[in-house]
Design a protein around this motif. Structure first.
Motif, PDB file in Angstrom:
ATOM      1  N   UNK A   1       0.820  -1.224   0.000  1.00  0.00           N
ATOM      2  CA  UNK A   1       0.000   0.000   0.000  1.00  0.00           C
ATOM      3  C   UNK A   1       0.855   1.275   0.000  1.00  0.00           C
ATOM      4  N   UNK A   2       2.120   1.173   0.363  1.00  0.00           N
ATOM      5  CA  UNK A   2       2.937   2.378   0.582  1.00  0.00           C
ATOM      6  C   UNK A   2       2.963   3.303  -0.643  1.00  0.00           C
ATOM      7  N   UNK A   3       3.285   2.723  -1.797  1.00  0.00           N
ATOM      8  CA  UNK A   3       3.514   3.537  -2.992  1.00  0.00           C
ATOM      9  C   UNK A   3       2.249   4.285  -3.416  1.00  0.00           C
ATOM     10  N   UNK A   4       1.137   3.543  -3.519  1.00  0.00           N
ATOM     11  CA  UNK A   4      -0.075   4.226  -3.999  1.00  0.00           C
ATOM     12  C   UNK A   4      -0.596   5.220  -2.978  1.00  0.00           C
ATOM     13  N   UNK A   5      -0.404   4.924  -1.688  1.00  0.00           N
ATOM     14  CA  UNK A   5      -0.881   5.841  -0.655  1.00  0.00           C
ATOM     15  C   UNK A   5      -0.075   7.130  -0.673  1.00  0.00           C
ATOM     16  N   UNK A   6       1.238   6.994  -0.768  1.00  0.00           N
ATOM     17  CA  UNK A   6       2.079   8.189  -0.843  1.00  0.00           C
ATOM     18  C   UNK A   6       1.751   8.991  -2.106  1.00  0.00           C
ATOM     19  N   UNK A   7       1.522   8.280  -3.192  1.00  0.00           N
ATOM     20  CA  UNK A   7       1.192   8.973  -4.440  1.00  0.00           C
ATOM     21  C   UNK A   7      -0.103   9.763  -4.276  1.00  0.00           C
ATOM     22  N   UNK A   8      -1.084   9.159  -3.620  1.00  0.00           N
ATOM     23  CA  UNK A   8      -2.380   9.839  -3.427  1.00  0.00           C
ATOM     24  C   UNK A   8      -2.200  11.109  -2.586  1.00  0.00           C
ATOM     25  N   UNK A   9      -1.379  11.027  -1.549  1.00  0.00           N
ATOM     26  CA  UNK A   9      -1.157  12.219  -0.714  1.00  0.00           C
ATOM     27  C   UNK A   9      -0.446  13.297  -1.534  1.00  0.00           C
ATOM     28  N   UNK A  10       0.547  12.879  -2.301  1.00  0.00           N
ATOM     29  CA  UNK A  10       1.294  13.829  -3.141  1.00  0.00           C
ATOM     30  C   UNK A  10       0.400  14.485  -4.176  1.00  0.00           C
ATOM     31  N   UNK A  11      -0.503  13.688  -4.722  1.00  0.00           N
ATOM     32  CA  UNK A  11      -1.417  14.165  -5.749  1.00  0.00           C
ATOM     33  C   UNK A  11      -2.231  15.330  -5.207  1.00  0.00           C
ATOM     34  N   UNK A  12      -2.669  15.175  -3.981  1.00  0.00           N
ATOM     35  CA  UNK A  12      -3.510  16.184  -3.357  1.00  0.00           C
ATOM     36  C   UNK A  12      -2.730  17.413  -2.901  1.00  0.00           C
ATOM     37  N   UNK A  13      -1.455  17.229  -2.585  1.00  0.00           N
ATOM     38  CA  UNK A  13      -0.774  18.295  -1.842  1.00  0.00           C
ATOM     39  C   UNK A  13       0.468  18.872  -2.506  1.00  0.00           C
ATOM     40  N   UNK A  14       0.826  18.408  -3.720  1.00  0.00           N
ATOM     41  CA  UNK A  14       2.093  18.887  -4.286  1.00  0.00           C
ATOM     42  C   UNK A  14       2.058  20.398  -4.531  1.00  0.00           C
ATOM     43  N   UNK A  15       0.903  20.959  -4.935  1.00  0.00           N
ATOM     44  CA  UNK A  15       0.841  22.412  -5.150  1.00  0.00           C
ATOM     45  C   UNK A  15       1.028  23.167  -3.842  1.00  0.00           C
ATOM     46  N   UNK A  16       0.426  22.649  -2.784  1.00  0.00           N
ATOM     47  CA  UNK A  16       0.559  23.293  -1.472  1.00  0.00           C
ATOM     48  C   UNK A  16       2.021  23.265  -0.999  1.00  0.00           C
ATOM     49  N   UNK A  17       2.662  22.109  -1.147  1.00  0.00           N
ATOM     50  CA  UNK A  17       4.071  21.982  -0.746  1.00  0.00           C
ATOM     51  C   UNK A  17       4.919  22.987  -1.521  1.00  0.00           C
ATOM     52  N   UNK A  18       4.716  23.010  -2.842  1.00  0.00           N
ATOM     53  CA  UNK A  18       5.513  23.876  -3.708  1.00  0.00           C
ATOM     54  C   UNK A  18       5.279  25.356  -3.374  1.00  0.00           C
ATOM     55  N   UNK A  19       4.058  25.695  -2.962  1.00  0.00           N
ATOM     56  CA  UNK A  19       3.753  27.100  -2.655  1.00  0.00           C
ATOM     57  C   UNK A  19       4.555  27.610  -1.463  1.00  0.00           C
ATOM     58  N   UNK A  20       5.105  26.709  -0.673  1.00  0.00           N
ATOM     59  CA  UNK A  20       5.879  27.120   0.494  1.00  0.00           C
ATOM     60  C   UNK A  20       7.369  27.271   0.195  1.00  0.00           C
ATOM     61  N   UNK A  21       7.746  27.104  -1.075  1.00  0.00           N
ATOM     62  CA  UNK A  21       9.178  27.141  -1.432  1.00  0.00           C
ATOM     63  C   UNK A  21       9.523  28.402  -2.203  1.00  0.00           C
ATOM     64  N   UNK A  22      10.778  28.832  -2.099  1.00  0.00           N
ATOM     65  CA  UNK A  22      11.248  29.918  -2.949  1.00  0.00           C
ATOM     66  C   UNK A  22      11.110  29.502  -4.417  1.00  0.00           C
ATOM     67  N   UNK A  23      10.918  30.470  -5.292  1.00  0.00           N
ATOM     68  CA  UNK A  23      10.598  30.198  -6.683  1.00  0.00           C
ATOM     69  C   UNK A  23      11.665  29.390  -7.436  1.00  0.00           C
ATOM     70  N   UNK A  24      12.912  29.705  -7.194  1.00  0.00           N
ATOM     71  CA  UNK A  24      13.974  29.095  -8.009  1.00  0.00           C
ATOM     72  C   UNK A  24      14.503  27.786  -7.417  1.00  0.00           C
ATOM     73  N   UNK A  25      13.717  27.142  -6.587  1.00  0.00           N
ATOM     74  CA  UNK A  25      14.236  25.976  -5.861  1.00  0.00           C
ATOM     75  C   UNK A  25      14.661  24.842  -6.795  1.00  0.00           C
ATOM     76  N   UNK A  26      15.793  24.244  -6.457  1.00  0.00           N
ATOM     77  CA  UNK A  26      16.259  23.024  -7.111  1.00  0.00           C
ATOM     78  C   UNK A  26      15.620  21.848  -6.395  1.00  0.00           C
ATOM     79  N   UNK A  27      15.222  20.832  -7.166  1.00  0.00           N
ATOM     80  CA  UNK A  27      14.622  19.643  -6.575  1.00  0.00           C
ATOM     81  C   UNK A  27      15.685  18.558  -6.451  1.00  0.00           C
ATOM     82  N   UNK A  28      15.950  18.148  -5.212  1.00  0.00           N
ATOM     83  CA  UNK A  28      16.951  17.108  -4.946  1.00  0.00           C
ATOM     84  C   UNK A  28      16.207  15.875  -4.449  1.00  0.00           C
ATOM     85  N   UNK A  29      16.653  14.693  -4.835  1.00  0.00           N
ATOM     86  CA  UNK A  29      15.972  13.499  -4.301  1.00  0.00           C
ATOM     87  C   UNK A  29      16.961  12.433  -3.874  1.00  0.00           C
ATOM     88  N   UNK A  30      16.787  11.970  -2.652  1.00  0.00           N
ATOM     89  CA  UNK A  30      17.616  10.891  -2.100  1.00  0.00           C
ATOM     90  C   UNK A  30      16.922   9.554  -2.370  1.00  0.00           C
TER      91      UNK A  30
END
Ligand code: AVJ
Length: 329
Positions: free
Chosen positions: A60-89
Motif C-alpha cells: 500500500x505504501x507507494x499508492x498511498x504516498x502517491x495519493x497524498x502527493x497528488x492532493x498536496x504537491x501544489x501546497x508543498x511547492x507554494x511554500x518554497x522559494x521560486x527558483x528551488x532546485x529539486x533534490x531526491x535521495x
C-alpha cells in the motif's frame, strides 16, 4: 540529442564497488548472526523487482504516498522559494516525483532536478524518461550512496527542496535516522525544505501482506541478494534452499526481513575463497523496515533539527508525508 545536453550523469566515485560487496558479504556471512546490508538488494535486477513490489496491491505504501502527493504537491511547492532546485535521495524510478516536478513547472518553466540513487541503471532510465516528458527540466544525476550523495547536495547553490520519499528512512534504526537527518540538515539553508514520506505503524496483518505478498515478488526481491552473490562473487547458493520471511515486531515498530536456510548446507563463494555453513532454520538478516507513530515522527524530526511545518495523511492514516523546515539553533 537535445535531451542529452540537459543531462549530467555522475557515476559512482568509488570504482571498487565489487570489492565493497565482497567485503560486506564476507563480514556478514561469517558473523555469528548472519546479515547482509540492505543496500545490496538494489542491483539492476533488484531495482526492477522493487518496482514490481511497488505495483502490488498489498504494498500500500507507494499508492498511498502517491495519493497524498497528488492532493498536496501544489501546497508543498507554494511554500518554497521560486527558483528551488529539486533534490531526491534514493530516487529509484522517480514516478511519484513527477507530481512535484509538474507542480514546480507550473510556477516556473525551468527546473533543475538532482536525483541520487545507488542503482545507476534505475537512475539512467528515470532521467531519460523524465527529460523526454519535461522540456523545461535539466538533470544532474548522481549514482551514489546516501553519504556521498549528501556531500554533493551540500555543494549545490541556491534554495532547494530535498525529497526523501517511499519511507526509505525505514531501513535505518531510529537512532541512525536521527543522525542522518542531522547530516541532511547541516547542508540546508533556512528556506530549504525536506519532504519526507514515512510509513506509519499499523496492524501486523496489513504489514505481513505488504512484506510477504502471495505472488512472491517480495520473496524474489529478497532472494535476489543471494543470486547477486552467485553472479558477482561466484557463489553457489541454491535459491530453492532458502525461504523469505518477514516478521513484524509491534513493540519495536519494525518489520524484519530474512532469508532462512531450509536445510543444513555449505555454500562455496569463489571470490571469497571460502565456504559458508548454514544450520537448518538459520537466518540471514537482510533488511529492516521501521514504522513510525505520528508522535515518533515528531520526535525524529526534532532530533534531526527540524520542525514539522506541514503533514499530509491518507484517510486510513497508513502513511505520512512530512514537510520539514530546519530549526534555527
Ligand atoms: C524501499 C526501504 C522503503 O521497507 O518498504 C519493500 C523496501 N523491502 N519490500 C520498505 C522493501 C521489501 C522498502 N523501502
Amino acid at each position: 540529442m537535445l535531451a542529452r545536453a540537459r543531462l549530467t550523469f555522475v557515476p559512482a566515485l568509488s570504482a571498487p564497488a565489487r570489492a565493497d560487496f565482497a567485503t560486506a558479504v564476507r563480514k556478514g556471512l561469517f558473523a555469528l548472526r548472519k546479515r547482509l546490508p540492505c543496500r545490496y538488494l538494489y542491483d539492476a535486477e533488484g531495482s526492477r523487482l522493487f518496482e514490481s513490489i511497488c505495483a502490488l496491491d498489498e504494498y500500500y505504501l507507494t499508492r498511498t504516498e502517491r495519493a497524498i502527493l497528488c492532493e498536496s504537491s501544489d501546497l508543498v511547492v507554494s511554500r518554497l522559494p521560486r527558483a528551488a532546485t529539486l533534490v531526491e535521495l534514493g530516487s529509484g524510478s522517480a514516478e511519484k516525483t513527477r507530481l512535484l516536478i509538474e507542480a514546480l513547472l507550473r510556477r516556473t518553466h525551468k527546473l533543475r532536478y538532482v536525483p541520487i540513487d545507488i542503482s545507476p541503471s534505475a537512475l539512467a532510465q528515470s532521467a531519460r524518461s523524465l527529460l523526454a516528458d519535461y522540456p523545461g527540466l535539466s538533470i544532474t544525476a548522481f549514482a551514489a550512496e546516501y553519504g556521498a550523495g549528501l556531500a554533493r547536495v551540500h555543494q549545490l547553490h541556491g534554495p532547494k527542496l530535498v525529497l526523501w520519499l517511499g519511507s526509505n528512512v525505514g531501513n535505518f534504526t531510529r537512532a541512525q535516522a536521527a543522525r542522518f537527518l542531522r547530516t541532511v540538515r547541516a547542508g540546508m539553508a533556512p528556506l530549504d525544505r525536506l519532504l519526507m514520506g514515512v510509513d506509519l505503524r499499523k496492524s501486523g496483518a496489513i504489514l505481513a501482506r505488504a512484506y510477504d505478498d502471495p505472488a512472491g515478488v517480495t520473496a524474489r526481491f529478497n532472494c535476489n541478494l543471494l543470486a547477486r552473490i552467485n553472479r558477482e562473487l561466484g557463489g553457489a547458493f541454491d535459491l530453492a534452499q532458502f525461504r523469505h520471511r518477514a516478521t513484524y515486531d509491534a513493540a519495536r515498530g519494525r518489520v524484519r526481513m530474512e532469508l532462512v536456510s531450509q536445510c543444513v548446507q555449505r555454500v562455496p563463494i569463489a571470490a571469497l575463497g571460502a565456504t559458508v555453513a548454514f544450520e537448518r532454520d538459520e537466518a540471514i538478516h537482510t533488511e529492516d523496515s521501521f514504522k513510525y507513530s505520528l508522535r515518533e515522527m515528531d520526535v525524529l524530526a526534532a532530533a534531526g533539527g527540524f520542525a514539522v511545518e506541514w503533514r499530509g495523511l491518507d484517510a486510513n492514516r497508513w502513511f505520512s508525508l512530512n514537510l520539514l523546515a530546519p530549526r534555527a539553533d
